[in-house]
Motif scaffolding. Structure first.
Motif, PDB file in Angstrom:
ATOM      1  N   MET A  50       0.743  -1.154  -0.079  1.00 14.56           N
ATOM      2  CA  MET A  50       0.080   0.125   0.089  1.00 14.56           C
ATOM      3  C   MET A  50       0.823   1.187  -0.119  1.00 14.56           C
ATOM      4  SD  MET A  50      -3.095  -0.908   2.861  1.00 14.56           S
ATOM      5  CE  MET A  50      -3.050  -2.641   3.085  1.00 14.56           C
ATOM      6  N   GLY A  51       0.358   2.227  -0.570  1.00  9.36           N
ATOM      7  CA  GLY A  51       1.190   3.506  -0.727  1.00  9.36           C
ATOM      8  C   GLY A  51       0.226   4.602  -1.122  1.00  9.36           C
ATOM      9  N   GLY A  52       0.902   5.841  -1.194  1.00 12.97           N
ATOM     10  CA  GLY A  52       0.026   6.977  -1.321  1.00 12.97           C
ATOM     11  C   GLY A  52       1.020   8.208  -1.290  1.00 12.97           C
ATOM     12  N   THR A  53       0.473   9.420  -1.601  1.00 14.50           N
ATOM     13  CA  THR A  53       1.151  10.608  -1.121  1.00 14.50           C
ATOM     14  C   THR A  53       0.603  11.387   0.108  1.00 14.50           C
ATOM     15  OG1 THR A  53       0.004  12.025  -2.743  1.00 14.50           O
ATOM     16  CG2 THR A  53       2.085  10.968  -3.660  1.00 14.50           C
ATOM     17  N   ALA A  54       1.522  11.743   0.706  1.00 17.52           N
ATOM     18  CA  ALA A  54       1.085  12.573   2.069  1.00 17.52           C
ATOM     19  C   ALA A  54       1.915  13.863   2.202  1.00 17.52           C
ATOM     20  CB  ALA A  54       1.766  11.759   3.186  1.00 17.52           C
ATOM     21  N   GLN A  55       0.908  14.754   2.680  1.00 12.71           N
ATOM     22  CA  GLN A  55       1.586  16.208   2.961  1.00 12.71           C
ATOM     23  C   GLN A  55       2.514  15.952   3.938  1.00 12.71           C
ATOM     24  OE1 GLN A  55      -1.462  18.922   4.260  1.00 12.71           O
ATOM     25  NE2 GLN A  55      -2.835  18.578   2.283  1.00 12.71           N
ATOM     26  N   VAL A  56       3.928  16.566   3.632  1.00 17.20           N
ATOM     27  CA  VAL A  56       4.853  16.187   4.524  1.00 17.20           C
ATOM     28  C   VAL A  56       4.683  16.606   5.929  1.00 17.20           C
ATOM     29  CG1 VAL A  56       7.296  17.605   5.087  1.00 17.20           C
ATOM     30  CG2 VAL A  56       6.519  16.837   2.810  1.00 17.20           C
ATOM     31  N   ALA A  57       3.711  17.598   6.233  1.00 13.74           N
ATOM     32  CA  ALA A  57       3.438  17.880   7.689  1.00 13.74           C
ATOM     33  C   ALA A  57       2.621  16.845   8.341  1.00 13.74           C
ATOM     34  CB  ALA A  57       2.374  19.302   7.616  1.00 13.74           C
ATOM     35  N   GLU A  65       5.948   4.773   5.891  1.00  8.91           N
ATOM     36  CA  GLU A  65       7.246   5.459   5.798  1.00  8.91           C
ATOM     37  C   GLU A  65       7.509   6.161   4.495  1.00  8.91           C
ATOM     38  OE1 GLU A  65       8.956   5.740   8.614  1.00  8.91           O
ATOM     39  OE2 GLU A  65       7.328   4.260   9.627  1.00  8.91           O
ATOM     40  N   PRO A  66       8.087   7.149   4.456  1.00 10.98           N
ATOM     41  CA  PRO A  66       8.391   7.935   3.475  1.00 10.98           C
ATOM     42  C   PRO A  66       9.503   7.258   2.465  1.00 10.98           C
ATOM     43  CG  PRO A  66       8.778   9.712   5.420  1.00 10.98           C
ATOM     44  CD  PRO A  66       8.417   7.826   5.826  1.00 10.98           C
ATOM     45  N   GLU A  67       9.081   7.654   1.356  1.00 15.01           N
ATOM     46  CA  GLU A  67      10.111   7.192   0.261  1.00 15.01           C
ATOM     47  C   GLU A  67      10.240   8.022  -1.046  1.00 15.01           C
ATOM     48  OE1 GLU A  67       9.470   2.909  -0.790  1.00 15.01           O
ATOM     49  OE2 GLU A  67       9.456   3.422  -2.788  1.00 15.01           O
ATOM     50  N   GLY A  68      11.396   8.127  -1.432  1.00 15.71           N
ATOM     51  CA  GLY A  68      11.561   9.210  -2.623  1.00 15.71           C
ATOM     52  C   GLY A  68      11.764  10.783  -1.907  1.00 15.71           C
ATOM     53  N   GLU A  69      11.860  11.553  -2.899  1.00 15.20           N
ATOM     54  CA  GLU A  69      12.290  12.854  -2.554  1.00 15.20           C
ATOM     55  C   GLU A  69      10.814  13.622  -2.432  1.00 15.20           C
ATOM     56  OE1 GLU A  69      15.300  14.276  -2.134  1.00 15.20           O
ATOM     57  OE2 GLU A  69      15.885  12.112  -2.686  1.00 15.20           O
ATOM     58  N   GLU A  70      10.923  14.607  -1.684  1.00 16.27           N
ATOM     59  CA  GLU A  70       9.780  15.691  -1.584  1.00 16.27           C
ATOM     60  C   GLU A  70       9.508  16.427  -2.848  1.00 16.27           C
ATOM     61  OE1 GLU A  70       9.458  19.953   0.969  1.00 16.27           O
ATOM     62  OE2 GLU A  70      10.091  18.176   2.079  1.00 16.27           O
ATOM     63  N   PHE A  71       8.273  16.407  -2.990  1.00 16.32           N
ATOM     64  CA  PHE A  71       7.697  17.228  -4.342  1.00 16.32           C
ATOM     65  C   PHE A  71       6.576  18.026  -3.997  1.00 16.32           C
ATOM     66  CE2 PHE A  71       5.613  13.278  -3.911  1.00 16.32           C
ATOM     67  CZ  PHE A  71       4.229  13.441  -4.451  1.00 16.32           C
ATOM     68  N   ASP A  72       6.428  18.997  -4.891  1.00  9.85           N
ATOM     69  CA  ASP A  72       5.151  20.006  -4.778  1.00  9.85           C
ATOM     70  C   ASP A  72       4.093  19.316  -5.187  1.00  9.85           C
ATOM     71  OD1 ASP A  72       3.712  22.455  -6.123  1.00  9.85           O
ATOM     72  OD2 ASP A  72       4.721  23.182  -4.271  1.00  9.85           O
ATOM     73  N   ASP A  73       3.040  19.416  -4.632  1.00  8.85           N
ATOM     74  CA  ASP A  73       1.664  18.955  -5.290  1.00  8.85           C
ATOM     75  C   ASP A  73       0.583  19.908  -4.901  1.00  8.85           C
ATOM     76  OD1 ASP A  73      -0.497  17.563  -6.327  1.00  8.85           O
ATOM     77  OD2 ASP A  73      -0.476  15.746  -4.850  1.00  8.85           O
ATOM     78  N   GLY A  74       0.349  20.874  -5.919  1.00 10.04           N
ATOM     79  CA  GLY A  74      -0.705  21.880  -5.834  1.00 10.04           C
ATOM     80  C   GLY A  74      -0.301  22.911  -4.916  1.00 10.04           C
ATOM     81  N   GLY A  75       1.128  23.053  -4.659  1.00  8.37           N
ATOM     82  CA  GLY A  75       1.490  24.162  -3.612  1.00  8.37           C
ATOM     83  C   GLY A  75       1.761  23.652  -2.346  1.00  8.37           C
ATOM     84  N   ILE A  76       1.496  22.386  -2.306  1.00  7.39           N
ATOM     85  CA  ILE A  76       1.788  21.760  -1.108  1.00  7.39           C
ATOM     86  C   ILE A  76       2.867  20.706  -1.039  1.00  7.39           C
ATOM     87  CG2 ILE A  76       0.710  20.373   0.918  1.00  7.39           C
ATOM     88  CD1 ILE A  76      -1.999  21.732   0.248  1.00  7.39           C
ATOM     89  N   PRO A  77       3.998  20.834   0.059  1.00  3.86           N
ATOM     90  CA  PRO A  77       5.075  19.730  -0.026  1.00  3.86           C
ATOM     91  C   PRO A  77       4.400  18.398   0.153  1.00  3.86           C
ATOM     92  CG  PRO A  77       5.816  21.650   1.344  1.00  3.86           C
ATOM     93  CD  PRO A  77       4.022  21.778   0.974  1.00  3.86           C
ATOM     94  N   HIS A  78       4.580  17.419  -0.531  1.00  2.00           N
ATOM     95  CA  HIS A  78       4.339  15.857  -0.319  1.00  2.00           C
ATOM     96  C   HIS A  78       5.566  15.024  -0.327  1.00  2.00           C
ATOM     97  CE1 HIS A  78       0.406  17.501  -0.973  1.00  2.00           C
ATOM     98  NE2 HIS A  78      -0.056  16.125  -0.926  1.00  2.00           N
ATOM     99  N   ARG A  79       5.230  13.644  -0.021  1.00  2.00           N
ATOM    100  CA  ARG A  79       6.052  12.675  -0.245  1.00  2.00           C
ATOM    101  C   ARG A  79       5.415  11.387  -0.385  1.00  2.00           C
ATOM    102  NH1 ARG A  79      10.769  12.560   3.310  1.00  2.00           N
ATOM    103  NH2 ARG A  79      11.436  10.376   2.293  1.00  2.00           N
ATOM    104  N   MET A  80       6.150  10.704  -1.227  1.00  2.00           N
ATOM    105  CA  MET A  80       5.312   9.309  -1.640  1.00  2.00           C
ATOM    106  C   MET A  80       5.567   8.547  -0.049  1.00  2.00           C
ATOM    107  SD  MET A  80       3.879   7.341  -3.564  1.00  2.00           S
ATOM    108  CE  MET A  80       3.309   5.669  -3.472  1.00  2.00           C
TER     109      MET A  80
END
Length: 152
Positions: A114-121, A132-147
């Motif tokens: 299972m997985g998804g993207t989560a707001q970094v906060a 658990e976070p995987e990969g780099e932080e990225f911008d999604d609609g102006g909000i920082p996210h991580r897989m």
């Protein structure tokens, strides 16, 4: 005072026109208006996945969706579009919704990660459920996210 939320699991085909309209409106209220995140919510995935819709007194107060997706060369059960009415935050309703989504993934996509993207906060919140976070932080609609990937 805790309120009972009635949950249903819907496919695109099983949604009534009214529920589809209210679902899209609810997600836009939370993500686009409240979080000031301009993005295309009608991304085609609602057509292939499952919607979890939580209602209280006939109004949608929470939602999430799950679907199968390829990620880094493997199929995963993807959880996303978690939204909770502001009146229901800070109590147990988010946990209830996430646990329901996890169970639905196990039922609909047995054996898949299972997985998804989560707001970094919210990474700490999701880690309580084994994500658990995987990969780099990225911008999604102006909000920082991580897989995030569930390790269990």
């Amino acid at each position: 005072v805790l309120v009972e939320i009635e949950y249903s699991v819907q496919t695109f085909e099983s949604l009534t026109k009214e529920d589809l309209y209210n679902l899209l409106r609810f997600r836009q209220e939370v993500f686009v208006v409240e979080q000031s995140s301009a993005y295309l919510d009608a991304d085609g995935i609602d057509l292939i996945g499952f919607q979890i819709i939580g209602k209280s007194n006939g109004d949608i107060v929470s939602t999430a969706r799950i679907f199968k997706k390829e990620y880094n060369g493997r199929q995963i059960a993807y959880l996303g579009r978690f939204a909770l009415s502001s009146d229901f935050r800070g109590r147990h309703y988010g946990k209830e919704l996430l646990e329901l989504a996890i169970e639905l993934c196990r039922e609909k996509y047995p054996g898949l990660e299972m997985g998804g993207t989560a707001q970094v906060a919210l990474l700490g919140y999701y880690s309580q459920f084994g994500f658990e976070p995987e990969g780099e932080e990225f911008d999604d609609g102006g909000i920082p996210h991580r897989m995030v990937i569930k390790n269990d």
